[in-house]
Design a protein around this motif. Structure first.
Motif, mmCIF file in Angstrom:
data_model
loop_
_atom_site.group_PDB
_atom_site.id
_atom_site.type_symbol
_atom_site.label_atom_id
_atom_site.label_comp_id
_atom_site.label_asym_id
_atom_site.label_seq_id
_atom_site.Cartn_x
_atom_site.Cartn_y
_atom_site.Cartn_z
ATOM 1 N N GLU A 51 -87.205 61.584 84.101
ATOM 2 C CA GLU A 51 -87.538 63.002 83.937
ATOM 3 C C GLU A 51 -87.099 63.788 85.163
ATOM 4 O O GLU A 51 -87.441 63.441 86.290
ATOM 5 N N ALA B 169 -92.294 63.987 78.302
ATOM 6 C CA ALA B 169 -92.264 62.689 78.974
ATOM 7 C C ALA B 169 -93.665 62.147 79.190
ATOM 8 O O ALA B 169 -93.884 60.932 79.184
ATOM 9 N N LYS C 195 -90.491 60.214 87.393
ATOM 10 C CA LYS C 195 -90.368 61.661 87.556
ATOM 11 C C LYS C 195 -89.631 61.947 88.860
ATOM 12 O O LYS C 195 -90.116 61.587 89.940
#
Length: 389
Positions: A19, A30, A42
């Motif tokens: 992400e 996500a 992330k």
């Protein structure tokens, strides 16, 4: 709480999701995958996802707890990369090479500057499901326009106009459009993953706040297209469907009648009200009559429903088979047995050494029959510097 989110599905547990997202829409998509057991990394800039400081950005105390961030980021790993740095760009390429899914809601021009646009990225990583979430889409004159959901989803789509019951557009709550758009993105990602697993080929999955907003308003836009006109929202006292309207009870609560099929429900409503005599009044004896005399009908319902408290109406309506719902406050929702009994809330560990848990809203899907598991906390910024798939 008795139950926690479903354990990872085998088909999702091995899914590797990268992400590059900020604020809500892409992180939320996500985040649901993380809830389902996907491995989500992330990628954040050195200053972090600005959602981490949303209350400070709004002029509220920065040190406040941030349940909004927790909702969309729990269970992920966080790595900080400065994409202006060549070494960090190489690290990003390595993560893309190992990921199954890449989801981002950065503006297209920002992604282009880092050579992370959809076409360029897929050319280097043809296996990848690339999910683009934008304000206005990847084409057209507003491709690179910045947009929150209040602008792209609500205002530009026509929703704020149509839902206004007075002369001013609706001032919607933030993040609602983002979360609906996140579900659009999630559906697209899963379709892309099916394609990927069947053929080994990736694809670009595209959605936008605007596109999702006009889909939500699809009935009204269809009527406008077909008939050249469509009604806007109406004030409560002028609602053309009095049996699909809100009414105040004696204890200053509100309830919503949801009797769409007037012919089916009319007698039951009058029985619950103790006003079966209204069936003999030609102004109120049918759905057509109610629509024609809507203001009078609403005035009668206002007068009758104001005579009893909500709890009494709940019993009377249920006994008579009337379809209705209470209009609840956030406090009411958090204490609602129906919400709690259907996995609506979940306990999430607080990050780092803070200890304790936070009650968070669960995702909208439960996979019945799966063993339960506890979700992970939302990550601290850069908590997993060596994260890899």
């Amino acid at each position: 709480m008795d139950r926690t989110p479903s354990a990872p599905l085998p088909a999702v547990a091995d899914l590797r999701v990268l992400e590059l997202g900020v604020w809500v829409a892409a992180p939320a998509a996500a985040g649901i995958l993380a809830d389902w057991g996907a491995d989500v990394i992330k990628v954040e800039p050195p200053a972090g996802d600005p959602m981490r400081n949303v209350f400070g950005a709004l002029g509220i105390r920065e040190e406040m707890p941030n349940p909004a961030y927790t909702l969309d980021n729990r269970g992920k790993r966080s790595v900080v990369l400065d994409l202006r740095n060549e070494a960090d760009r190489a690290r990003m390429e390595g993560l893309l090479a190992d990921a199954h899914v890449f989801v981002t809601n950065l503006k297209p021009d920002a992604l282009d500057r880092f050579d992370l646009g959809a076409d360029a990225t897929l050319a280097r990583h043809p296996h990848l499901v690339y999910c683009s979430v934008t304000g206005y889409g990847l084409e057209g004159p507003d491709r690179d326009r910045a947009g929150y959901d209040l602008g792209a989803f609500w205002a530009r789509s026509g929703l704020s106009h149509q839902l206004a019951s007075r002369d001013e557009p609706l001032n919607a709550r933030g993040a609602m459009g983002d979360h609906i758009t996140a579900l659009s993105a999630l559906a697209g990602i899963l379709g892309g993953v099916l394609q990927q697993r069947a053929t080994g080929e990736g694809c670009v999955v595209e959605t936008s706040l605007l596109r999702t907003g006009i889909y939500v308003l699809g009935w009204d836009l269809g009527l406008q297209s077909a008939l050249g006109r469509v009604a806007r929202g109406e004030p409560r006292e002028a609602n053309q469907s009095p049996l699909m309207n809100c009414y105040r009870t004696a204890d200053d609560r509100w309830l919503l009648l949801t009797c769409l099929e007037a012919v089916r429900h009319l007698r039951n409503v009058y029985v619950a009200l103790g006003r079966e005599d209204l069936l003999a009044d030609e102004r109120f004896a049918s759905g057509h009559a109610l629509r024609k005399n809507n203001r009078h009908a609403i005035a009668v319902l206002d007068e009758e429903i104001a005579k009893r408290p909500l709890a009494e109406w709940a019993q009377r309506f249920d006994d008579a088979g009337v379809w209705w719902a209470p209009v609840q406050s956030p406090t009411d929702v958090l204490g609602d047995e129906q919400v709690r009994g259907n996995d609506g809330l979940v306990e999430v560990p607080n990050p780092g050494d803070a200890g304790g848990t936070t009650i968070s809203v669960n995702g909208p899907i439960t996979f019945r029959g799966r063993p339960s598991r506890a979700p992970g906390p939302a990550p601290r910024l850069g908590e997993h510097p060596d994260a890899s798939f």
